[in-house]
Design a protein around this motif. Structure first.
Motif, short mmCIF file in Angstrom:
data_model
loop_
_atom_site.label_atom_id
_atom_site.label_comp_id
_atom_site.label_asym_id
_atom_site.label_seq_id
_atom_site.Cartn_x
_atom_site.Cartn_y
_atom_site.Cartn_z
N ARG A 1 2.69 7.52 4.26
CA ARG A 1 1.88 8.17 5.52
C ARG A 1 2.74 8.11 6.80
O ARG A 1 2.80 8.73 7.47
N THR A 2 3.39 6.78 6.73
CA THR A 2 4.16 6.59 7.95
C THR A 2 5.47 6.68 7.95
O THR A 2 6.30 6.35 8.84
N GLU B 1 -0.06 4.01 2.33
CA GLU B 1 0.21 3.80 3.82
C GLU B 1 1.89 3.84 4.15
O GLU B 1 2.08 4.51 5.14
N ASP C 1 0.71 -1.25 -0.06
CA ASP C 1 0.06 0.00 -0.01
C ASP C 1 1.13 1.33 -0.24
O ASP C 1 1.40 1.56 0.73
#
Length: 226
Positions: free
Chosen positions: A52-53, A49, A46
């Motif tokens: 984002r992290t 994701e 993903d």
């Protein structure tokens, strides 16, 4: 000695300034997204994701989190690092960053980045920014952001207490690291996420003014108007 913050909450006073690099001094967004897009596509991960992290976090920590079971994390991290080192197109300094670094006393500034030293040198040079004499890069810490180790190490190297320093950071992990170190932290740019109480935000350094003075005891004081 702790320096009191003036009543004006947009003015901060310190003895030393600690900067993150990517997203804080250097805009390398396009390259970072390209490298992680290739990584996610390779393993069917993903991408959103990961982005984002991973912002502000050491690459090895992100690889360890997302790589398939049994993957060689060390080799993958080295591969990603090699890919980043040869890509500099589009890297620029954030507005006002070069002037700010020129004004600040060199012995009161440190870079604290999740990049290794080779990559940090490449990106700072590509952005036309001078590398601070004090730099805490990935290989110099045992625990990356959001752990405060890097910022505590940098404050120690500059000879100041955490309460007398100021951090500029762009990512949630870095902001958390600065605050965990007990250092007042200023959020920079659009990727900060929700900000903890008391954390000021700036878009870039275009409207930031700084004064370097000496107090009654003969110690240097750096004042920022944000």
């Amino acid at each position: 000695m702790t320096i009191p913050t003036p009543a004006d909450t947009r003015t901060l006073t310190c003895r030393a300034v600690l900067f993150d690099m990517d997203g804080t001094l250097v805009d390398s967004t396009a390259i970072v997204e390209q490298v992680w897009s290739e990584f996610s596509a390779r393993y069917g991960l993903d991408f959103a994701e990961i982005l984002r992290t991973s912002h502000g976090v050491q690459a090895g920590d992100t690889v360890r989190r997302f790589a398939p079971a049994g993957a060689d994390v060390v080799a993958l991290t080295a591969e990603l690092g090699a890919a980043e080192r040869v890509r500099t197109a589009g890297i620029v300094a954030l507005p006002g960053a070069a002037e700010l670094l020129r004004i600040l006393p060199g012995d009161a500034v440190a870079l604290v980045t999740s990049a290794d030293r080779i990559l940090a040198d490449i990106r700072m040079e590509a952005a036309g920014l001078a590398m601070p004499a004090t730099a805490v890069t990935a290989e110099l810490v045992t625990r990356g952001k959001p752990h405060p180790e890097g910022y505590l190490q940098a404050a120690g190297l500059l000879g100041v207490e955490p309460s007398d320093a100021l951090v500029f950071e762009d990512a949630p992990a870095g902001i958390a690291a600065g605050l965990a170190a007990g250092i007042r932290t200023v959020a920079v740019g659009p990727n900060t996420g929700p900000l903890p109480d008391g954390v000021l935000h700036i878009s870039d350094y275009s409207d930031v003014s700084v004064a370097v003075e000496t107090d009654a005891a003969g110690a240097r004081v750096i004042s920022f108007r944000l």
